[in-house]
Write a protein that holds these residues in place. Structure first.
Motif, PDB file in Angstrom:
ATOM      1  N   VAL A 128      13.543  74.581  68.467  1.00  0.00           N
ATOM      2  CA  VAL A 128      13.131  73.556  69.411  1.00  0.00           C
ATOM      3  C   VAL A 128      12.098  72.658  68.754  1.00  0.00           C
ATOM      4  CG1 VAL A 128      13.601  75.003  71.414  1.00  0.00           C
ATOM      5  CG2 VAL A 128      11.342  75.077  70.362  1.00  0.00           C
ATOM      6  N   GLY A 129      11.877  71.514  69.363  1.00  0.00           N
ATOM      7  CA  GLY A 129      10.937  70.555  68.783  1.00  0.00           C
ATOM      8  C   GLY A 129      11.632  69.234  68.512  1.00  0.00           C
ATOM      9  N   VAL A 130      11.019  68.424  67.683  1.00  0.00           N
ATOM     10  CA  VAL A 130      11.519  67.080  67.399  1.00  0.00           C
ATOM     11  C   VAL A 130      12.402  67.096  66.152  1.00  0.00           C
ATOM     12  CG1 VAL A 130      10.876  64.711  66.828  1.00  0.00           C
ATOM     13  CG2 VAL A 130       9.514  66.003  68.490  1.00  0.00           C
ATOM     14  N   HIS A 131      13.569  66.501  66.269  1.00  0.00           N
ATOM     15  CA  HIS A 131      14.502  66.365  65.147  1.00  0.00           C
ATOM     16  C   HIS A 131      14.753  64.874  64.920  1.00  0.00           C
ATOM     17  CE1 HIS A 131      15.754  70.680  65.033  1.00  0.00           C
ATOM     18  NE2 HIS A 131      15.309  70.614  66.274  1.00  0.00           N
ATOM     19  N   ASP A 132      14.621  64.437  63.692  1.00  0.00           N
ATOM     20  CA  ASP A 132      14.850  63.033  63.335  1.00  0.00           C
ATOM     21  C   ASP A 132      16.155  62.903  62.560  1.00  0.00           C
ATOM     22  OD1 ASP A 132      12.454  61.925  64.423  1.00  0.00           O
ATOM     23  OD2 ASP A 132      11.340  62.789  62.749  1.00  0.00           O
ATOM     24  N   GLY A 133      16.958  61.939  62.966  1.00  0.00           N
ATOM     25  CA  GLY A 133      18.229  61.686  62.283  1.00  0.00           C
ATOM     26  C   GLY A 133      18.482  60.193  62.155  1.00  0.00           C
ATOM     27  N   LYS A 134      19.655  59.848  61.607  1.00  0.00           N
ATOM     28  CA  LYS A 134      20.007  58.446  61.403  1.00  0.00           C
ATOM     29  C   LYS A 134      21.496  58.244  61.647  1.00  0.00           C
ATOM     30  CE  LYS A 134      16.500  57.632  57.806  1.00  0.00           C
ATOM     31  NZ  LYS A 134      16.282  57.316  56.368  1.00  0.00           N
ATOM     32  N   LEU A 135      21.804  57.110  62.265  1.00  0.00           N
ATOM     33  CA  LEU A 135      23.177  56.623  62.337  1.00  0.00           C
ATOM     34  C   LEU A 135      23.291  55.417  61.416  1.00  0.00           C
ATOM     35  CD1 LEU A 135      23.871  56.732  66.175  1.00  0.00           C
ATOM     36  CD2 LEU A 135      24.834  58.259  64.452  1.00  0.00           C
ATOM     37  N   TYR A 136      24.409  55.331  60.704  1.00  0.00           N
ATOM     38  CA  TYR A 136      24.644  54.211  59.807  1.00  0.00           C
ATOM     39  C   TYR A 136      25.789  53.370  60.374  1.00  0.00           C
ATOM     40  CZ  TYR A 136      21.962  57.163  56.635  1.00  0.00           C
ATOM     41  OH  TYR A 136      20.987  57.950  56.073  1.00  0.00           O
ATOM     42  N   VAL A 137      25.481  52.119  60.719  1.00  0.00           N
ATOM     43  CA  VAL A 137      26.506  51.199  61.220  1.00  0.00           C
ATOM     44  C   VAL A 137      26.821  50.223  60.088  1.00  0.00           C
ATOM     45  CG1 VAL A 137      27.138  49.586  63.015  1.00  0.00           C
ATOM     46  CG2 VAL A 137      25.528  51.435  63.529  1.00  0.00           C
ATOM     47  N   ARG A 138      28.007  50.396  59.529  1.00  0.00           N
ATOM     48  CA  ARG A 138      28.429  49.568  58.390  1.00  0.00           C
ATOM     49  C   ARG A 138      29.479  48.579  58.874  1.00  0.00           C
ATOM     50  NH1 ARG A 138      32.664  50.006  54.673  1.00  0.00           N
ATOM     51  NH2 ARG A 138      33.354  51.844  55.811  1.00  0.00           N
TER      52      ARG A 138
END
Length: 488
Positions: A204-214
Motif C-alpha cells: 500500500v502507499g503511493v505508486h508513480d507510473g507513466k503513460l506514453y501517448v505517441r
C-alpha cells in the motif's frame, strides 16, 4: 463592390474599399469576403453590406478559397488561414523564397501554385488533445476491477479532413491497456480504459507510473518527407489504500548481541507482531560491512495474520577480523524490515562487540606470590601483589592486557592510559583521580587509593579493577587469592 439583385438587376448595396478588387468575392454563410489590391481582406454582411472586419496582409496574386469554417489567402510568401467564426488568424505556412499564385482545395489537401513554377501539396495536420495531462487516483485493496479512463481527440476545428494516428502504452506492470491504438479523423475522439492489476501492487502507499501517448502530428509540410513523431508523457499517481491495513510492531528498537569471541558465533532474537487488521507480509535483509550479520532461517517473505507474532533470530559470525589490543571492537549492522504497510521500510540496528580473548576471562592472583594464572595459564607477577595499609594492590598491566586492553606509559606526567574496546582510562601515579573517556563523554572519577610504582611496575587498588575496568572481584581468605572475572 456591388450587391445586385439576381431577379431585377437592381443594386442592393455597394461598398468602396481601399483599392481596386482583383479577385472574386467568396461567400461563407451570411458573410462576403473580398481581397483588395492594397492587400486587405474585407468581410461584409451579405444582406446589409456593413463592414464586419478587415485584415491587412502582404501583397499576393492568389484568390481566397474556403473550406468549412476557414478561409485561406496568400500573403507575400505565406499561406494564411482565418477562422470565419472566430475572426482570427489561426495558422500560416511560409515558403522559403517563392510566392503563392493560386490556391485550391482537394479533399484533405491544399494545393498551392507558386511563381517558381512549382505546385505544392499541403496536407491538413490533425489537432491533438488529451482529456487530462496527469492522472491522480485512489484504489482500495478491496476493489475488484479498478480502472481509469484517458481520452484522445483530434481537435482540429476547421473541418478540413485530417487523421490523428498513434497509440497509448506504459512500462508499468500494474497498468494494462487491452486496446492501445487510435486513428482519429477531424473532430473524433477515443476513450481508453486503463485497468489496474492489484497483484502487481505489492504494498500500500503511493505508486508513480507513466503513460506514453505517441502520435504522428501532421503539420502543413510543403516538401515531402516522413511524418514527425511526438510522445506525450502522462504522469499517473496511484494511492493504494487498504481499508483494513496491517500494522507492523517490532519488539525492540535495536538488538545488542553483546560480546563475541573472535572465531565464534552468537545469536540473539526479537519479535515482530501484526498489530493491524489485515494480512502482514514482510521480508528481512541483513546488512553489515564485513558480512558478519545474518538472519537465521530467513525466507523471501514472511506472513502474519492479525495478532500473530514471529520470533526472528539473528546471528553474529566473528570470523575474518583482526583485533589488536585496544582496538574499537564495536560493530554495527542493520536488519532492514520491508513490509506491505505504510511504514514500508524499518531499519533495526544490531550491535555487537568482538574480542580476541576467551570470554569470560578469569585472572587469579595470590597475594604475595610471584605467580598468577590467566584462564588457568600460569604467568609471572614480579614484583608480586601486596597489601598497602588496608588496600590490596594488584599489577595494572597484567590485568589490563589479560582483558585485551592496550597499556601506554607517559613519563612526562607519570600517567598510565588503558585503552579497551569502548573506552580509555587514564591513571596518574600518586593521584586518586582517574579520567575516563567513553563514547561521547569524558568524566573524572576518584579511586580509594592512588596508583603506586614498585620495582618499575604500576599497581592499583583492587577495587579500581571493578569500578574502572568493569570486572568482578572475589576474595578467597584461605588462600589469600584475588579472582578477577572479566565478562564484557
Amino acid at each position: 463592390m456591388y450587391a445586385v439583385s439576381a431577379s431585377d438587376g437592381k443594386t442592393i448595396w455597394s461598398k468602396k474599399v481601399d483599392g481596386w478588387i482583383g479577385a472574386h468575392p467568396v461567400a461563407v454563410g451570411n458573410e462576403i469576403f473580398v481581397r483588395s489590391k492594397l492587400s486587405t481582406l474585407w468581410c461584409f454582411d451579405s444582406k446589409s453590406g456593413e463592414t464586419i472586419w478587415h485584415f491587412p496582409h502582404e501583397p499576393t496574386k492568389t484568390e481566397p478559397v474556403v473550406s468549412g469554417d476557414y478561409i485561406y489567402i496568400g500573403s507575400n510568401r505565406r499561406i494564411v488561414a482565418f477562422s470565419v467564426s472566430k475572426r482570427i488568424e489561426t495558422w500560416y505556412f511560409e515558403f522559403a523564397k517563392e510566392q503563392p499564385t493560386s490556391l485550391s482545395i482537394s479533399g484533405d489537401k491544399l494545393l498551392v501554385g507558386t511563381n517558381g513554377g512549382r505546385i505544392y501539396c499541403l496536407k491538413a495536420g490533425p489537432g491533438f488533445e488529451l482529456s487530462s495531462d496527469k492522472v491522480d487516483l485512489e484504489v482500495m485493496t478491496t476493489d475488484e476491477r479498478p480502472s481509469f479512463e484517458l481520452s484522445v481527440k483530434n481537435n482540429r476545428e476547421d473541418r478540413w479532413p485530417s487523421m490523428l494516428i498513434g497509440d497509448v502504452t506504459t512500462d508499468d506492470p500494474w497498468m494494462v491497456l487491452e486496446d492501445k491504438v487510435f486513428k482519429l479523423r477531424t473532430g473524433q475522439s477515443k476513450k481508453f480504459i486503463i485497468n489496474i492489476k492489484l497483484d502487481e501492487l505489492n504494498k500500500v502507499g503511493v505508486h508513480d507510473g507513466k503513460l506514453y501517448v505517441r502520435y504522428l502530428y501532421g503539420v502543413n509540410e510543403a516538401l515531402p518527407g516522413e511524418e514527425p513523431e511526438t510522445v506525450v508523457i502522462v504522469p499517473v499517481t496511484l494511492k493504494y489504500i487498504d481499508p483494513f491495513p496491517p500494522k507492523i510492531c517490532v519488539e525492540k528498537e535495536s538488538v545488542d548481541v553483546g560480546a563475541v569471541t573472535l572465531g565464534q558465533t552468537k545469536k540473539a532474537s526479537f519479535a515482530i507482531k501484526n498489530c493491524g487488521k489485515g494480512k502482514l507480509v514482510f521480508s528481512l535483509n541483513a546488512q553489515s560491512l564485513e558480512g558478519w550479520l545474518r538472519v537465521v532461517d530467513n525466507q523471501s517473505t514472511f506472513s502474519l495474520m492479525p495478532d500473530e507474532t514471529k520470533t526472528i533470530t539473528v546471528e553474529v559470525a566473528a570470523y575474518g577480523f583482526t583485533i589488536e589490543p585496544g582496538d574499537d571492537c564495536q560493530k554495527t549492522g542493520v536488519i532492514e524490515i520491508q513490509s506491505n504497510t505504510e511504514q514500508s521500510v524499518i531499519p533495526l540496528t544490531v550491535t555487537c562487540r568482538i574480542y580476541d580473548m576467551v570470554l569470560p576471562t578469569v585472572v587469579s592472583i595470590p597475594i604475595g606470590s610471584k605467580k598468577a594464572s590467566i584462564n588457568g595459564k600460569k604467568v609471572d607477577v614480579i614484583p608480586p601483589s601486596y597489601v598497602s595499609g588496608s588496600r590490596t594492590m594488584v599489577p595494572l598491566r597484567i590485568i589490563a592486557e589479560a582483558f585485551s586492553a592496550r597499556v601506554s606509559w607517559d613519563p612526562s606526567d607519570r600517567s598510565i592510559t588503558i585503552t579497551n574496546c569502548t573506552s580509555q582510562s587514564r591513571f596518574t601515579v600518586g593521584s586518586k583521580k582517574v579520567e575516563i573517556i567513553g563514547i561521547g563523554e569524558v568524566k573524572t572519577t576518584t579511586i580509594d587509593s592512588p596508583p603506586e610504582i614498585r620495582s618499575g611496575k604500576t599497581f592499583i587498588p583492587l577495587r579500581a579493577v571493578s569500578d574502572i575496568l568493569g570486572a568482578s572481584v572475589a576474595w578467597e581468605q584461605k588462600t589469600k587469592t584475588v579472582t578477577i572475572t572479566y565478562s564484557p
